[in-house]
Design an enzyme around this catalytic site. Sequence first.
Site, mmCIF file in Angstrom:
data_model
loop_
_atom_site.group_PDB
_atom_site.id
_atom_site.type_symbol
_atom_site.label_atom_id
_atom_site.label_comp_id
_atom_site.label_asym_id
_atom_site.label_seq_id
_atom_site.Cartn_x
_atom_site.Cartn_y
_atom_site.Cartn_z
ATOM 1 N N PHE A 156 -18.663 15.438 -26.151
ATOM 2 C CA PHE A 156 -18.283 14.585 -27.284
ATOM 3 C C PHE A 156 -18.217 13.109 -26.915
ATOM 4 C CE2 PHE A 156 -13.869 13.979 -25.947
ATOM 5 C CZ PHE A 156 -13.688 15.059 -25.096
ATOM 6 N N ASP A 213 2.049 20.773 -20.282
ATOM 7 C CA ASP A 213 1.267 19.562 -20.504
ATOM 8 C C ASP A 213 2.167 18.708 -21.388
ATOM 9 O OD1 ASP A 213 -0.292 17.532 -21.434
ATOM 10 O OD2 ASP A 213 -2.024 18.762 -21.922
ATOM 11 N N LYS A 268 0.098 8.029 -23.463
ATOM 12 C CA LYS A 268 0.519 8.366 -24.830
ATOM 13 C C LYS A 268 1.982 7.987 -25.038
ATOM 14 C CE LYS A 268 -3.435 10.861 -24.444
ATOM 15 N NZ LYS A 268 -3.916 11.911 -23.584
ATOM 16 N N PHE A 276 -6.921 22.098 -24.412
ATOM 17 C CA PHE A 276 -7.243 20.676 -24.502
ATOM 18 C C PHE A 276 -8.473 20.432 -23.637
ATOM 19 C CE2 PHE A 276 -7.126 16.197 -23.363
ATOM 20 C CZ PHE A 276 -7.180 15.667 -24.636
ATOM 21 N N THR A 277 -9.330 19.514 -24.060
ATOM 22 C CA THR A 277 -10.654 19.329 -23.450
ATOM 23 C C THR A 277 -10.606 19.222 -21.923
ATOM 24 O OG1 THR A 277 -10.402 16.972 -23.907
ATOM 25 C CG2 THR A 277 -11.664 18.263 -25.495
ATOM 26 N N TYR A 289 0.832 -1.212 0.000
ATOM 27 C CA TYR A 289 0.000 0.000 0.000
ATOM 28 C C TYR A 289 0.861 1.254 0.000
ATOM 29 C CZ TYR A 289 -3.742 3.256 0.828
ATOM 30 O OH TYR A 289 -4.628 4.291 0.680
ATOM 31 N N ARG A 294 -12.992 16.145 -33.832
ATOM 32 C CA ARG A 294 -12.328 17.213 -33.098
ATOM 33 C C ARG A 294 -12.779 18.511 -33.733
ATOM 34 N NH1 ARG A 294 -11.972 15.659 -28.486
ATOM 35 N NH2 ARG A 294 -10.133 14.688 -27.605
HETATM 36 C C1 LIG Z 1 -4.781 12.760 -23.141
HETATM 37 C C2 LIG Z 1 -4.407 14.136 -22.840
HETATM 38 C C3 LIG Z 1 -4.615 14.700 -21.570
HETATM 39 C C4 LIG Z 1 -5.371 13.990 -20.460
HETATM 40 O O1 LIG Z 1 -4.782 12.807 -20.081
HETATM 41 P P1 LIG Z 1 -5.632 11.515 -19.631
HETATM 42 O O2 LIG Z 1 -4.578 10.520 -19.264
HETATM 43 O O3 LIG Z 1 -6.480 11.100 -20.774
HETATM 44 O O4 LIG Z 1 -6.453 11.923 -18.444
HETATM 45 C C5 LIG Z 1 -4.168 15.989 -21.375
HETATM 46 N N1 LIG Z 1 -3.572 16.693 -22.342
HETATM 47 C C6 LIG Z 1 -3.374 16.192 -23.571
HETATM 48 C C7 LIG Z 1 -2.720 17.014 -24.614
HETATM 49 C C8 LIG Z 1 -3.790 14.901 -23.862
HETATM 50 O O5 LIG Z 1 -3.623 14.430 -25.100
#
Ligand SMILES: *Cc1c(COP(=O)(O)O)cnc(C)c1O
Length: 458
Positions: free
Chosen positions: A450, A217, A260, A126-127, A74, A384
């Site tokens: 979306f 980011d 990613k 970004f969303t 843990y 998008r």
């Molecule tokens: C995917 C993404 C995020 C958010 O990350 P999650 O792991 O999906 O929560 C933030 N910024 C960018 C540019 C992304 O592509």
Amino acid sequence: MNIKKSWAEPYKIKMVELIKMTTPAQRKKAMKDAGYNTFLLKSEDVYIDLLTDSGTNAMSDEQWAGMMRGDEAYAGSKNFYHLERVIQEVYGYKYLVPTHQGRGAENILSQIMIKKGDIVPGNMYFTTTRLHQELAGGIFADVIIDEAHNSESEHPFKGDIDLNKVEALIKKHGAKKIPYICVATTVNMAGGQPISLKNLKELRKLTKQHGIKIMLDMTRIAENAYFIQQNEKGYAEVPIVKIVREICNQTDGATMSGKKDACVNIGGFLALNDWDTFEEARNLIVVYEGLHTYGGMAGRDMEALAIGLLESVDDHHMNARVGQVHYLGQQMMQYNIPIVQPIGGHGIFVDAKKFLPHLTQDQFPAQTLAAEVYLDSGIRTMERGIVSAGRKANGENYYPKLELVRFTLPRRVYTQAHMDVIAESTARVFEKRNKIKGMKMIYEPKYLRFFQARFEKL
Ligand SMILES: *Cc1c(COP(=O)(O)O)cnc(C)c1O
């Protein structure tokens, strides 16, 4: 003779996953059941899945071996300390706050740094990032260069920030109202476009004068570094790992989605240099994510992430990764399909306004095109455009200039023949584009619509 150099992959295939092939009738039913939203399709009904490159990548044998070395204590898992070491060594940040994925880090960062009425500038939105900024009381301000909003501009660094826009914001609101600038590497919504180190360094100089922080980011930082190596003066001989470090050196911290660049199925983190901010983040993490030494990840997840981060900054890996994206883009261009230029790092972005010029933006051209590509071949892509952009705080729709369909390539998953199939299918839809009708939205969720919105054909 001028012999072309291939982008061939620096790996071989050890295991394969079989995919179900579908008939046109099956796809028609599946798409209707999904309300013409590719997010609502069952993965089983998909042939080539280009919905996202997030969590859909193929892990290496080393990463799978790491999964077996998960220390599921843990508290104080050895995998946490491995991950911390890798982040310190590769990115140079001092403190690690693990989260379940990128948006977990965005939530914590926004809550700590943003006060009500603050302005948060960014190189396009970004969303999830913008929503967390807004939920924390902040107001997003787009400071990306104008070229980014033009799908035809061939500017090599469309992720660059317009310093005049930043200066104007400082003048209008005062530096105290701007807690940090959120810089994305690469800019997802602009088509995977990179920011240059020259621009980032200029931004650093400007913001330093005003005491404004820079938060990265860094979801696709290795891909951004690849573009710097290829296209920015003075970096042709510099390894990606060094460029990545130089980018981080210009910033105060970063949010990261491990899903990613790092090729894991789940995971992320917040990385910081400032002790006080770290202390606060570590406090909040136990409320929202988990203990500060796992933050929503299993020990095995942290191990796979640590290994994946190291693999992501390998020059050969990145050459094949972006090489495959560019191969697909070139195939599409041979069929005269309108795509965002220059080709970005993680996918091909088809310009739906140009593809379906007879549709108004309220008829959802990108949503429509994504549905048509699925109907043709079972290939799943993502809207998008106006659906993703959502509504402003006052309820009005955002009308983004870019109305795109994203063909996102998962890393190390599909072959060159798959790329050909994707281009051919899109070309078939392009041939009958004049006959394609738009759609109307029949269900709209409140947040990030979306993901779950439903549509009907007009
Ligand atoms: C995917 C993404 C995020 C958010 O990350 P999650 O792991 O999906 O929560 C933030 N910024 C960018 C540019 C992304 O592509």
